[in-house]
Motif scaffolding. Structure first.
Motif, PDB file in Angstrom:
ATOM      1  N   LYS A  55     -30.046  -5.306 -18.511  1.00  0.00           N
ATOM      2  CA  LYS A  55     -30.343  -5.725 -19.887  1.00  0.00           C
ATOM      3  C   LYS A  55     -30.204  -7.229 -20.046  1.00  0.00           C
ATOM      4  O   LYS A  55     -29.592  -7.749 -21.002  1.00  0.00           O
ATOM      5  CB  LYS A  55     -29.446  -4.999 -20.891  1.00  0.00           C
ATOM      6  CG  LYS A  55     -29.636  -3.496 -20.909  1.00  0.00           C
ATOM      7  CD  LYS A  55     -28.780  -2.900 -21.998  1.00  0.00           C
ATOM      8  CE  LYS A  55     -28.786  -1.398 -21.953  1.00  0.00           C
ATOM      9  NZ  LYS A  55     -29.790  -0.640 -22.298  1.00  0.00           N
ATOM     10  N   HIS A  97     -34.241  -4.332 -16.867  1.00  0.00           N
ATOM     11  CA  HIS A  97     -33.795  -3.243 -17.729  1.00  0.00           C
ATOM     12  C   HIS A  97     -32.474  -2.641 -17.248  1.00  0.00           C
ATOM     13  O   HIS A  97     -31.751  -2.030 -18.038  1.00  0.00           O
ATOM     14  CB  HIS A  97     -34.869  -2.158 -17.794  1.00  0.00           C
ATOM     15  CG  HIS A  97     -36.081  -2.584 -18.566  1.00  0.00           C
ATOM     16  ND1 HIS A  97     -36.189  -2.437 -19.927  1.00  0.00           N
ATOM     17  CD2 HIS A  97     -37.230  -3.183 -18.155  1.00  0.00           C
ATOM     18  CE1 HIS A  97     -37.357  -2.907 -20.339  1.00  0.00           C
ATOM     19  NE2 HIS A  97     -38.006  -3.369 -19.283  1.00  0.00           N
ATOM     20  N   SER A 114     -39.407  -5.350 -24.841  1.00  0.00           N
ATOM     21  CA  SER A 114     -40.722  -4.735 -24.793  1.00  0.00           C
ATOM     22  C   SER A 114     -41.862  -5.720 -24.716  1.00  0.00           C
ATOM     23  O   SER A 114     -42.939  -5.377 -24.269  1.00  0.00           O
ATOM     24  CB  SER A 114     -40.913  -3.862 -26.037  1.00  0.00           C
ATOM     25  OG  SER A 114     -40.724  -4.613 -27.223  1.00  0.00           O
ATOM     26  N   TYR A 155     -37.422  -9.582 -17.402  1.00  0.00           N
ATOM     27  CA  TYR A 155     -36.367  -8.815 -18.050  1.00  0.00           C
ATOM     28  C   TYR A 155     -35.951  -7.673 -17.141  1.00  0.00           C
ATOM     29  O   TYR A 155     -36.771  -6.859 -16.718  1.00  0.00           O
ATOM     30  CB  TYR A 155     -36.845  -8.274 -19.394  1.00  0.00           C
ATOM     31  CG  TYR A 155     -35.766  -7.552 -20.165  1.00  0.00           C
ATOM     32  CD1 TYR A 155     -34.805  -8.273 -20.866  1.00  0.00           C
ATOM     33  CD2 TYR A 155     -35.705  -6.161 -20.178  1.00  0.00           C
ATOM     34  CE1 TYR A 155     -33.797  -7.618 -21.573  1.00  0.00           C
ATOM     35  CE2 TYR A 155     -34.701  -5.507 -20.883  1.00  0.00           C
ATOM     36  CZ  TYR A 155     -33.757  -6.241 -21.578  1.00  0.00           C
ATOM     37  OH  TYR A 155     -32.770  -5.586 -22.269  1.00  0.00           O
ATOM     38  N   SER A 175     -34.972  -3.423 -25.779  1.00  0.00           N
ATOM     39  CA  SER A 175     -35.921  -2.924 -24.795  1.00  0.00           C
ATOM     40  C   SER A 175     -36.618  -3.999 -24.003  1.00  0.00           C
ATOM     41  O   SER A 175     -37.168  -3.732 -22.954  1.00  0.00           O
ATOM     42  CB  SER A 175     -36.997  -2.089 -25.506  1.00  0.00           C
ATOM     43  OG  SER A 175     -37.767  -2.910 -26.368  1.00  0.00           O
TER      44      SER A 175
END
Length: 227
Positions: free
Chosen positions: A201, A198, A36, A196, A34
């Motif tokens: 990835k 998403h 995160s 990052y 993720s």
């Protein structure tokens, strides 16, 4: 996020080409899913490189080189064990597993720290839930020290001379991983940087801290055993 995928002992021919391709690919699918935690802000460092006016010590002659056991950057509070790593199925340096996110990987088919050439140390910058060993690497500055303790207890001390962020779209493997000066013992600490993405990835850049050997200490003599 993790360190860039991945000398003294030189990697030649096809193996070297495969390694460079793998290093360029490194940073994909390495956040554990993720991404995160927030990546360090690194855009300002990309423009800094080596600040003018920072006095740097002369280089120490290269050493024989011994496999590393521990790396420390006192100014950043980084102190971590080092483990040898090879290549993964994609031809990149296989970083330590996320369960060992506080550990640094050394590409053991390249130079040993202290040998002539550029020794490669890679580490994760974060995991899905927490910062990892090289999370603060982007805050490094020229002139700061890095010490590498070898398995025999000897210590090689390096001085940082350059900190750069290389966007993955403009990645120059020869510039990042090749020695800056032939015959000099150098060190590269590599992790992910930028932001990052998403969608892909992957992180958008690699943080690369370059250092060179400036001091060395032999292993401390062992204490004689009591009769």
């Amino acid at each position: 996020m993790s360190a860039a995928r991945g000398g003294g002992r030189f990697v030649t021919g096809i193996a070297w080409a495969v390694l460079l391709l793998g290093l360029w690919l490194w940073g994909r699918d390495v956040s554990g899913g993720s991404g995160s935690t927030s990546a360090p802000t690194t855009g300002d460092i990309a423009a800094v490189g080596r600040p003018l006016g920072v006095p740097l010590p002369p280089a120490h002659d290269p050493l024989k080189g011994v496999a590393p056991r521990r790396v420390e950057i006192p100014s950043l509070g980084i102190a971590a064990p080092v483990v040898p790593r090879g290549l993964d199925a994609d031809g990149a340096v296989d970083p330590p597993p996320y369960a060992q996110a506080g550990t640094v990987g050394w590409f053991d088919s390249g130079a040993r720290p202290g040998e002539a050439g550029a020794a490669l140390l890679v580490g994760h910058v974060d995991t899905q839930s927490r910062p990892a060993v090289f999370y603060g690497l982007s805050a490094a500055r020229s002139g700061e020290r890095i010490t590498v303790t070898a398995v025999d207890g000897s210590v090689a001390e390096f001085t940082i001379d350059d900190i750069q962020v290389f966007p993955r779209k403009h990645f120059d493997a020869a510039k990042v991983y090749g020695p800056r000066r032939q015959g000099r013992a150098e060190l590269r600490l590599i992790t992910c940087g930028g932001t990052y993405d998403h969608r892909t990835k992957a992180y958008t850049a690699n943080v690369v801290v370059s250092a060179y050997l400036t001091d060395a200490r032999d292993p401390a003599p062992s204490k004689p055993s009591k009769p």
